[in-house]
Design an enzyme around this catalytic site. Structure first.
Site, PDB file in Angstrom:
ATOM      1  NE  ARG A  90      -2.890   5.478  -6.169  1.00 57.82           N
ATOM      2  CZ  ARG A  90      -1.828   4.859  -6.628  1.00 57.82           C
ATOM      3  NH1 ARG A  90      -1.010   5.463  -7.426  1.00 57.82           N
ATOM      4  NH2 ARG A  90      -1.574   3.606  -6.299  1.00 57.82           N
ATOM      5  CB  THR A  91      -6.160   6.431  -0.201  1.00 58.52           C
ATOM      6  OG1 THR A  91      -6.544   5.880  -1.454  1.00 58.52           O
ATOM      7  CG2 THR A  91      -7.390   6.864   0.562  1.00 58.52           C
TER       8      THR A  91
ATOM      9  NE  ARG B  12      -7.397   2.100   1.857  1.00 57.88           N
ATOM     10  CZ  ARG B  12      -6.901   2.255   0.627  1.00 57.88           C
ATOM     11  NH1 ARG B  12      -5.803   1.630   0.276  1.00 57.88           N
ATOM     12  NH2 ARG B  12      -7.503   3.024  -0.255  1.00 57.88           N
TER      13      ARG B  12
ATOM     14  CG  HIS C 237     -11.848   3.787  -1.907  1.00 55.81           C
ATOM     15  ND1 HIS C 237     -11.629   4.943  -1.172  1.00 55.81           N
ATOM     16  CD2 HIS C 237     -10.652   3.450  -2.446  1.00 55.81           C
ATOM     17  CE1 HIS C 237     -10.348   5.273  -1.278  1.00 55.81           C
ATOM     18  NE2 HIS C 237      -9.734   4.388  -2.040  1.00 55.81           N
TER      19      HIS C 237
ATOM     20  CE  LYS D 263       3.327  -4.011  21.727  1.00 53.72           C
ATOM     21  NZ  LYS D 263       3.630  -2.924  22.664  1.00 53.72           N
TER      22      LYS D 263
HETATM   23  C1  NCD Z   1      -7.971   1.293  -4.611  1.00 48.32           C
HETATM   24  C2  NCD Z   1      -8.216   0.638  -3.266  1.00 48.32           C
HETATM   25  O1  NCD Z   1      -7.332   0.529  -2.435  1.00 48.32           O
HETATM   26  O2  NCD Z   1      -9.346   0.238  -3.077  1.00 48.32           O
HETATM   27  N1  NCD Z   1      -6.863   2.105  -4.700  1.00 48.32           N
HETATM   28  C3  NCD Z   1      -6.899   3.392  -4.285  1.00 48.32           C
HETATM   29  O3  NCD Z   1      -7.402   3.693  -3.231  1.00 48.32           O
HETATM   30  N2  NCD Z   1      -6.387   4.317  -5.105  1.00 48.32           N
HETATM   31  C4  NCD Z   1      -8.028   0.345  -5.706  1.00 48.32           C
HETATM   32  C5  NCD Z   1      -6.994  -0.727  -5.767  1.00 48.32           C
HETATM   33  O4  NCD Z   1      -6.261  -0.976  -4.820  1.00 48.32           O
HETATM   34  O5  NCD Z   1      -6.960  -1.375  -6.805  1.00 48.32           O
END
Ligand code: NCD
Length: 329
Positions: free
Chosen positions: A78-79, A128, A156, A106
């Site tokens: 999703r993100t 991320r 997040h 590497k």
């Molecule tokens: C979350 C994450 O990756 O922190 N998911 C997301 O970004 N929609 C929560 C999760 O992975 O449970």
């Protein structure tokens, strides 16, 4: 606010409406440091971007000529796609950087990777990373804007923003609302961002889960902790169900999956004790039948897909605003 012809129009409209507030952060690292005014400014901007996504030609020009890089060191569905789409709807060029297919495997450091990308003339890095603080470290070392898309257990922010935006959209205001965040709080950056944003806007936050899934310094957070879901479920306006993050849990933190679901899962049976109009949220991905039953996840109180739709508008707002702040430097 009309965002259709670029940032200068948005600025002029804001000035014409007498809004003194000017967004000044070129990085979005977390919600902890944001004021209520800043949070509401992001939401107001996101509202104007929702309209762009409803057009037949889903594009606005504010980031034309800018380059946005998605630098994801952890898996995401999703993100990552939401950030890509948000950037392309704002007419930016988007580079999706897959870590497994890069020189990071590497041995290249995060900073070297980022500096090399920066040497190609990028404007915004969406990162991320499994290490809490990685986006902050990056923001101290490079000129590009940095947007945190999840760092370890830390924050997040865009997930927190889209959750709170969704509540605001459906309830009008956050003030006085009771919001339960349920489940694996210890491993959840989503929980932390929600806690900061919600409390800044006047909501009351309850953390619900087994003691083993509470963070170690939970008494320093502005929340009420509860280990019995049934005690509070009837009072809540929002139930935000978290995924059990098995990939981050070393040893078993609860007796069995069945036990967890019985005590902390959002079942149809438990929903009969909740307020009729309670909002049921989940950041995804869902473990159906564990933290939430399918009938509830797909039921009338669920905001799960609305959250995903709103995520796009919120991320467009964030990219737009950090770029605007960078342009003022
Ligand atoms: C979350 C994450 O990756 O922190 N998911 C997301 O970004 N929609 C929560 C999760 O992975 O449970």
């Amino acid at each position: 606010m009309d965002v259709s012809v670029g940032s200068s129009t948005a600025d002029n409209t804001a000035a014409a409406e007498g809004q003194a507030f000017v967004w000044q952060r070129k990085h979005l690292l977390g919600l902890r440091e944001l004021s209520a005014e800043e949070l509401n400014h992001i939401f107001d901007t996101a509202e104007s971007f929702k309209e762009v996504s409803q057009r037949s030609v889903k594009k606005a020009p504010p980031l034309r000529g800018k380059v946005v890089v998605n630098l994801f060191f952890e898996d995401s569905t999703r993100t990552r796609s939401s950030f890509s789409l948000a950037a392309s709807r704002l007419s930016a060029d988007v580079l999706d950087f897959t870590v497994k297919a890069s020189s990071v495997s590497k041995g290249e450091t995060l900073l070297d990777t980022a500096r090399n990308l920066e040497a190609m003339g990028i404007d915004i890095i969406v990162i991320r990373h499994s290490a809490g603080g990685a986006p902050y470290m990056l923001s101290q070392s490079i000129d590009a804007c940095v947007v945190n898309a999840g760092d370890g257990y830390h924050e997040h922010p865009t997930q927190g923003l889209l959750d709170i935006f969704t509540i605001r959209e459906l309830r009008g205001s956050l003030k006085g609302l009771k919001v339960a965040i349920v489940g694996d709080i210890a491993h959840s950056r989503v929980a932390r961002s929600n806690i900061w944003g919600l409390t800044t806007l006047g909501a009351e936050v309850f953390l619900v889960g087994p003691p083993t899934l509470m963070p170690s310094a939970v008494n320093q957070l502005p929340v009420t902790v509860c280990h019995n879901f049934d005690e509070i479920v009837g009072e809540m306006d929002v139930l935000n169900m978290l995924r059990v993050q098995f990939e981050r849990i070393g040893s078993p933190m609860f007796p069995s999956v069945r036990e967890y679901s019985r005590l902390f899962g959002l079942t149809e049976e438990r929903m009969t004790r909740a307020k009729k109009d309670v909002l049921v949220m989940h950041p995804g991905p869902i473990n159906r039948g564990l933290e939430i039953e399918s009938e509830v996840a797909d039921g009338p109180n669920s905001t799960i897909l609305r959250q995903v739709t709103n995520g796009l508008a919120v991320r467009m707002a964030v990219l737009f605003l950090v770029n605007q702040a960078a342009a003022m430097e």
